[in-house]
Write a protein that holds these residues in place. Structure first.
Motif, PDB file in Angstrom:
ATOM      1  N   ILE A  84     -54.493 -17.458 -13.842  1.00 27.96           N
ATOM      2  CA  ILE A  84     -55.866 -17.444 -13.336  1.00 27.96           C
ATOM      3  C   ILE A  84     -55.813 -17.564 -11.815  1.00 27.96           C
ATOM      4  CG2 ILE A  84     -58.041 -18.767 -13.265  1.00 27.96           C
ATOM      5  CD1 ILE A  84     -57.646 -17.387 -15.922  1.00 27.96           C
ATOM      6  N   PRO A  85     -56.502 -16.695 -11.073  1.00 26.81           N
ATOM      7  CA  PRO A  85     -56.538 -16.844  -9.610  1.00 26.81           C
ATOM      8  C   PRO A  85     -57.226 -18.156  -9.229  1.00 26.81           C
ATOM      9  CG  PRO A  85     -57.325 -14.676 -10.286  1.00 26.81           C
ATOM     10  CD  PRO A  85     -57.201 -15.489 -11.534  1.00 26.81           C
ATOM     11  N   VAL A  86     -56.717 -18.833  -8.216  1.00 28.92           N
ATOM     12  CA  VAL A  86     -57.246 -20.145  -7.856  1.00 28.92           C
ATOM     13  C   VAL A  86     -58.714 -20.114  -7.483  1.00 28.92           C
ATOM     14  CG1 VAL A  86     -55.057 -21.207  -7.189  1.00 28.92           C
ATOM     15  CG2 VAL A  86     -56.382 -19.956  -5.486  1.00 28.92           C
ATOM     16  N   PHE A  87     -59.221 -18.982  -6.969  1.00 30.86           N
ATOM     17  CA  PHE A  87     -60.614 -18.959  -6.552  1.00 30.86           C
ATOM     18  C   PHE A  87     -61.582 -19.056  -7.734  1.00 30.86           C
ATOM     19  CE2 PHE A  87     -59.963 -14.422  -7.260  1.00 30.86           C
ATOM     20  CZ  PHE A  87     -61.128 -14.069  -7.905  1.00 30.86           C
ATOM     21  N   GLN A  88     -61.088 -18.904  -8.963  1.00 33.39           N
ATOM     22  CA  GLN A  88     -61.954 -19.030 -10.139  1.00 33.39           C
ATOM     23  C   GLN A  88     -62.178 -20.487 -10.539  1.00 33.39           C
ATOM     24  OE1 GLN A  88     -60.794 -16.574 -13.450  1.00 33.39           O
ATOM     25  NE2 GLN A  88     -60.740 -14.719 -12.241  1.00 33.39           N
ATOM     26  N   ILE A  89     -61.405 -21.391  -9.949  1.00 33.71           N
ATOM     27  CA  ILE A  89     -61.511 -22.804 -10.292  1.00 33.71           C
ATOM     28  C   ILE A  89     -62.734 -23.424  -9.616  1.00 33.71           C
ATOM     29  CG2 ILE A  89     -60.369 -25.052 -10.052  1.00 33.71           C
ATOM     30  CD1 ILE A  89     -57.708 -23.482 -10.324  1.00 33.71           C
ATOM     31  N   ASN A  90     -63.416 -24.266 -10.360  1.00 33.74           N
ATOM     32  CA  ASN A  90     -64.612 -24.944  -9.871  1.00 33.74           C
ATOM     33  C   ASN A  90     -64.218 -25.977  -8.807  1.00 33.74           C
ATOM     34  OD1 ASN A  90     -66.908 -26.472  -9.485  1.00 33.74           O
ATOM     35  ND2 ASN A  90     -67.364 -26.671 -11.670  1.00 33.74           N
ATOM     36  N   PRO A  91     -64.632 -25.786  -7.546  1.00 30.52           N
ATOM     37  CA  PRO A  91     -64.228 -26.716  -6.496  1.00 30.52           C
ATOM     38  C   PRO A  91     -64.759 -28.131  -6.703  1.00 30.52           C
ATOM     39  CG  PRO A  91     -65.835 -25.140  -5.646  1.00 30.52           C
ATOM     40  CD  PRO A  91     -65.465 -24.704  -7.026  1.00 30.52           C
ATOM     41  N   GLU A  92     -65.894 -28.266  -7.401  1.00 30.61           N
ATOM     42  CA  GLU A  92     -66.458 -29.603  -7.636  1.00 30.61           C
ATOM     43  C   GLU A  92     -65.525 -30.448  -8.498  1.00 30.61           C
ATOM     44  OE1 GLU A  92     -69.019 -30.789  -5.990  1.00 30.61           O
ATOM     45  OE2 GLU A  92     -69.092 -28.827  -5.023  1.00 30.61           O
ATOM     46  N   VAL A  93     -64.847 -29.811  -9.438  1.00 27.75           N
ATOM     47  CA  VAL A  93     -63.896 -30.543 -10.288  1.00 27.75           C
ATOM     48  C   VAL A  93     -62.729 -31.046  -9.436  1.00 27.75           C
ATOM     49  CG1 VAL A  93     -62.306 -30.347 -12.240  1.00 27.75           C
ATOM     50  CG2 VAL A  93     -64.539 -29.257 -12.355  1.00 27.75           C
ATOM     51  N   LEU A  94     -62.232 -30.193  -8.541  1.00 26.75           N
ATOM     52  CA  LEU A  94     -61.118 -30.602  -7.670  1.00 26.75           C
ATOM     53  C   LEU A  94     -61.551 -31.713  -6.716  1.00 26.75           C
ATOM     54  CD1 LEU A  94     -59.381 -27.224  -6.793  1.00 26.75           C
ATOM     55  CD2 LEU A  94     -58.872 -28.815  -8.635  1.00 26.75           C
ATOM     56  N   ARG A  95     -62.759 -31.626  -6.191  1.00 30.61           N
ATOM     57  CA  ARG A  95     -63.260 -32.673  -5.292  1.00 30.61           C
ATOM     58  C   ARG A  95     -63.350 -34.003  -6.028  1.00 30.61           C
ATOM     59  NH1 ARG A  95     -67.108 -28.460  -3.527  1.00 30.61           N
ATOM     60  NH2 ARG A  95     -66.183 -27.566  -1.650  1.00 30.61           N
ATOM     61  N   PHE A  96     -63.898 -33.968  -7.236  1.00 30.55           N
ATOM     62  CA  PHE A  96     -64.052 -35.188  -8.031  1.00 30.55           C
ATOM     63  C   PHE A  96     -62.695 -35.829  -8.311  1.00 30.55           C
ATOM     64  CE2 PHE A  96     -64.114 -37.401 -12.104  1.00 30.55           C
ATOM     65  CZ  PHE A  96     -65.121 -38.342 -11.864  1.00 30.55           C
ATOM     66  N   ALA A  97     -61.693 -34.983  -8.595  1.00 29.68           N
ATOM     67  CA  ALA A  97     -60.356 -35.499  -8.925  1.00 29.68           C
ATOM     68  C   ALA A  97     -59.533 -35.838  -7.690  1.00 29.68           C
ATOM     69  CB  ALA A  97     -59.611 -34.476  -9.782  1.00 29.68           C
ATOM     70  N   GLY A  98     -60.041 -35.538  -6.503  1.00 29.11           N
ATOM     71  CA  GLY A  98     -59.298 -35.823  -5.278  1.00 29.11           C
ATOM     72  C   GLY A  98     -58.118 -34.884  -5.066  1.00 29.11           C
ATOM     73  N   LEU A  99     -58.264 -33.627  -5.479  1.00 29.08           N
ATOM     74  CA  LEU A  99     -57.168 -32.664  -5.381  1.00 29.08           C
ATOM     75  C   LEU A  99     -57.364 -31.619  -4.280  1.00 29.08           C
ATOM     76  CD1 LEU A  99     -56.457 -32.056  -9.165  1.00 29.08           C
ATOM     77  CD2 LEU A  99     -54.897 -33.065  -7.505  1.00 29.08           C
ATOM     78  N   CYS A 100     -58.354 -31.817  -3.411  1.00 27.41           N
ATOM     79  CA  CYS A 100     -58.601 -30.818  -2.361  1.00 27.41           C
ATOM     80  C   CYS A 100     -57.440 -30.709  -1.383  1.00 27.41           C
ATOM     81  CB  CYS A 100     -59.903 -31.138  -1.622  1.00 27.41           C
ATOM     82  SG  CYS A 100     -61.347 -30.672  -2.591  1.00 27.41           S
ATOM     83  N   ASP A 101     -56.687 -31.790  -1.218  1.00 24.06           N
ATOM     84  CA  ASP A 101     -55.526 -31.714  -0.328  1.00 24.06           C
ATOM     85  C   ASP A 101     -54.461 -30.784  -0.886  1.00 24.06           C
ATOM     86  OD1 ASP A 101     -55.185 -33.579  -2.413  1.00 24.06           O
ATOM     87  OD2 ASP A 101     -53.618 -34.657  -1.326  1.00 24.06           O
ATOM     88  N   GLU A 102     -54.406 -30.633  -2.210  1.00 22.80           N
ATOM     89  CA  GLU A 102     -53.420 -29.752  -2.839  1.00 22.80           C
ATOM     90  C   GLU A 102     -53.930 -28.309  -2.982  1.00 22.80           C
ATOM     91  OE1 GLU A 102     -51.532 -31.286  -6.381  1.00 22.80           O
ATOM     92  OE2 GLU A 102     -51.903 -33.348  -5.706  1.00 22.80           O
ATOM     93  N   TYR A 103     -55.250 -28.153  -3.032  1.00 13.88           N
ATOM     94  CA  TYR A 103     -55.848 -26.826  -3.216  1.00 13.88           C
ATOM     95  C   TYR A 103     -56.956 -26.593  -2.192  1.00 13.88           C
ATOM     96  CZ  TYR A 103     -53.478 -27.407  -7.675  1.00 13.88           C
ATOM     97  OH  TYR A 103     -52.531 -27.634  -8.644  1.00 13.88           O
ATOM     98  N   PRO A 104     -56.614 -26.621  -0.896  1.00 13.85           N
ATOM     99  CA  PRO A 104     -57.661 -26.480   0.129  1.00 13.85           C
ATOM    100  C   PRO A 104     -58.359 -25.123   0.092  1.00 13.85           C
ATOM    101  CG  PRO A 104     -55.485 -26.364   1.130  1.00 13.85           C
ATOM    102  CD  PRO A 104     -55.285 -26.766  -0.303  1.00 13.85           C
TER     103      PRO A 104
END
Length: 198
Positions: A107-127
């Motif tokens: 799955i291309p990363v741009f299909q991932i919901n950014p709100e889920v990554l923000r909630f999990a604190g993963l934005c540093d890994e998937y900026p």
């Protein structure tokens, strides 16, 4: 059908339990526009052992679900793999789903919901997912790599971009065969694609 489920089980690893039925209510890892309409699968149900698979990471009363089909009235058999995580392990739980989606299902990363990554604190890994595309491009342009690194950085960046474009087009080909011709043209002459953006 059992071969598909066994393959998913093996790729997920230990600790994931499977049951027949829909996933628990929760937040979906993919943006809604990238979830397929279940009615489009109705014709395929019963053929080739098609089974719709969901993967749910549950941390306390919070669940993150990965699946590629909207979970409403799917006419095919539905299997859900679920794993319980401690509430403090939300980051680990979401990372497991992201890694499965991007590495196994491509799955291309741009299909991932950014709100889920923000909630999990993963934005540093998937900026690239969390930030606005313009901000990512600007940050890349403002970087000042040393002269010896410039050509390497430019080459690896263009390879990454080309790889992402091919991944997106591959995903589109699965949905609509007309994109095969587009994919062929990009592979044959990637510089032609660049002209579209100049």
């Amino acid at each position: 059908m059992s071969a598909v489920l066994e393959q998913v089980r093996n790729r997920l690893g230990a600790g994931w339990e499977m049951y027949w039925g829909y996933p628990p209510k929760g937040v979906y890892l993919l943006k809604e526009e990238y979830l397929s309409d279940p009615s489009s699968l109705t014709r395929q149900c019963g053929r080739d052992g098609l089974v719709v698979v969901y993967i749910a990471a549950v941390a306390g009363d919070f669940a993150v679900v990965y699946g590629r089909v909207k979970p409403h009235n799917v006419g095919c058999p539905v299997a859900t793999f679920v794993k319980e995580f401690n509430r403090s392990e939300v980051r680990t739980a979401v990372r497991a789903l992201v890694e499965y989606a991007t590495a196994v299902d491509k799955i291309p990363v741009f299909q991932i919901n950014p709100e889920v990554l923000r909630f999990a604190g993963l934005c540093d890994e998937y900026p690239v997912v969390c930030e606005e595309p313009e901000a990512v491009v600007k940050r890349l342009e403002n970087r000042e790599p040393e002269k010896s690194e410039r050509s390497q950085a430019a080459a690896s960046r263009s390879e990454w971009v080309l790889g992402e474009v091919l991944r997106v087009l591959s995903d589109l080909v699965e949905r609509d065969p007309i994109y095969v011709e587009v994919l062929k043209k990009v592979v044959e002459n990637p510089e032609k694609l660049k002209e579209c953006y100049d």
